[in-house]
Scaffold this motif. Structure first.
Motif, PDB file in Angstrom:
ATOM      1  N   SER A  71       0.827  -1.197   0.000  1.00 31.41           N
ATOM      2  CA  SER A  71       0.000   0.000   0.000  1.00 31.41           C
ATOM      3  C   SER A  71       0.870   1.260   0.000  1.00 31.41           C
ATOM      4  O   SER A  71       1.751   1.409  -0.840  1.00 31.41           O
ATOM      5  N   PRO A  98      -1.206   2.350  -4.466  1.00 27.63           N
ATOM      6  CA  PRO A  98      -1.968   3.241  -5.356  1.00 27.63           C
ATOM      7  C   PRO A  98      -1.043   4.222  -6.069  1.00 27.63           C
ATOM      8  O   PRO A  98      -0.960   5.393  -5.703  1.00 27.63           O
ATOM      9  N   SER A 102      -5.735   7.522  -6.036  1.00 29.18           N
ATOM     10  CA  SER A 102      -6.486   6.753  -5.037  1.00 29.18           C
ATOM     11  C   SER A 102      -7.899   7.317  -4.944  1.00 29.18           C
ATOM     12  O   SER A 102      -8.128   8.345  -4.296  1.00 29.18           O
ATOM     13  N   ASN A 162     -11.096  -4.176  -7.964  1.00 35.23           N
ATOM     14  CA  ASN A 162     -10.365  -3.539  -6.873  1.00 35.23           C
ATOM     15  C   ASN A 162     -10.142  -4.540  -5.752  1.00 35.23           C
ATOM     16  O   ASN A 162     -10.732  -5.618  -5.748  1.00 35.23           O
ATOM     17  N   VAL A 166      -7.901  -0.262  -3.139  1.00 35.42           N
ATOM     18  CA  VAL A 166      -7.175   0.256  -4.301  1.00 35.42           C
ATOM     19  C   VAL A 166      -7.648  -0.474  -5.554  1.00 35.42           C
ATOM     20  O   VAL A 166      -7.781  -1.708  -5.549  1.00 35.42           O
ATOM     21  N   GLU A 170      -5.238   1.644 -10.544  1.00 34.34           N
ATOM     22  CA  GLU A 170      -4.406   2.559  -9.758  1.00 34.34           C
ATOM     23  C   GLU A 170      -3.039   1.978  -9.424  1.00 34.34           C
ATOM     24  O   GLU A 170      -2.107   2.723  -9.108  1.00 34.34           O
ATOM     25  N   THR A 171      -2.904   0.667  -9.470  1.00 31.52           N
ATOM     26  CA  THR A 171      -1.624   0.042  -9.122  1.00 31.52           C
ATOM     27  C   THR A 171      -0.634   0.047 -10.274  1.00 31.52           C
ATOM     28  O   THR A 171       0.555  -0.234 -10.068  1.00 31.52           O
TER      29      THR A 171
END
Length: 212
Positions: A71, A98, A102, A162, A166, A170-171
């Motif tokens: 994270s 993220p 986020s 997700n 997250v 976003e990753t």
């Protein structure tokens, strides 16, 4: 593998490094010397925590350093890279980090007391430009697709897929060498045998393992 090649684990927001004990033990089974790093995720800015992590790393008797960040811990690692040219950085695994944005954090910031609950690190990342020089690093990204977590309570419309906090989108890190999606939730990544196994695979080979 000698202690000269060390893996540093960095936890995320609101927790302590002790929660990475199980992951530390599992990664150590790969023959690595593993250190779990704890930092004040709420009180200090991302930049301050990145500088503290760099000082911690300089105090290790390791010639090459690998990292696994969960994270926001992944963001601390990436921020540290900006001012740690003297460190011999190996491979980096980001789990549920993220990177691009986020949605859940931005939604939380609009709630009463939400900005304070996010601490000083996440808002700094969301308000700054993403690093564009990560191509020099070997980065592997693990995302989760089991949408169970606090983020779903804060933002019921959290885009899918997700991990409950997250989104998979976003990753994504443009310069990453590999990206894999596992059926695991955000918090469960800390305790997941599959996440630890994939982290070990990337640390060793620079790629994740695909089941046939």
């Amino acid at each position: 593998m000698s202690q000269q090649e060390t893996v540093v684990l960095v936890h995320g927001l609101w927790v302590h490094g002790v929660l990475m004990t199980l992951m530390r033990r599992r990664i150590a089974r790969g023959g690595y010397h593993v250190q779990s790093y704890s930092y004040p995720s709420m009180r200090l800015t991302l930049s301050a925590n990145a500088a503290r992590l760099a000082r911690f790393c300089r105090g290790l008797s390791a010639q090459r350093l690998h990292f696994v960040g969960h994270s926001m811990g992944g963001l601390v690692i990436l921020k540290m890279l900006e001012g740690a040219a003297d460190l011999n950085i190996g491979r980096i695994v980001l789990a549920g980090t993220p990177f691009s944005d986020s949605y859940a954090a931005r939604r939380m910031a609009r709630l009463p007391g939400g900005r304070a609950a996010l601490g000083r690190g996440m808002p700094e990342w969301l308000g700054s430009a993403r690093p564009d020089d990560l191509g020099r690093c070997e980065i592997g990204v693990i995302a989760g697709s089991l949408g169970v977590g606090l983020g779903r309570l804060i933002a019921p419309d959290l885009p899918r897929p997700n991990d409950g906090v997250v989104t998979v989108a976003e990753t994504r890190v443009p310069a990453a060498h590999d990206h894999i999606v596992l059926r695991v939730s955000h918090t469960a990544m800390l305790f997941s045998p599959a996440v630890a196994r994939q982290a070990r695979a990337f640390l060793k080979h620079g790629a994740f393992v695909r089941e046939k």
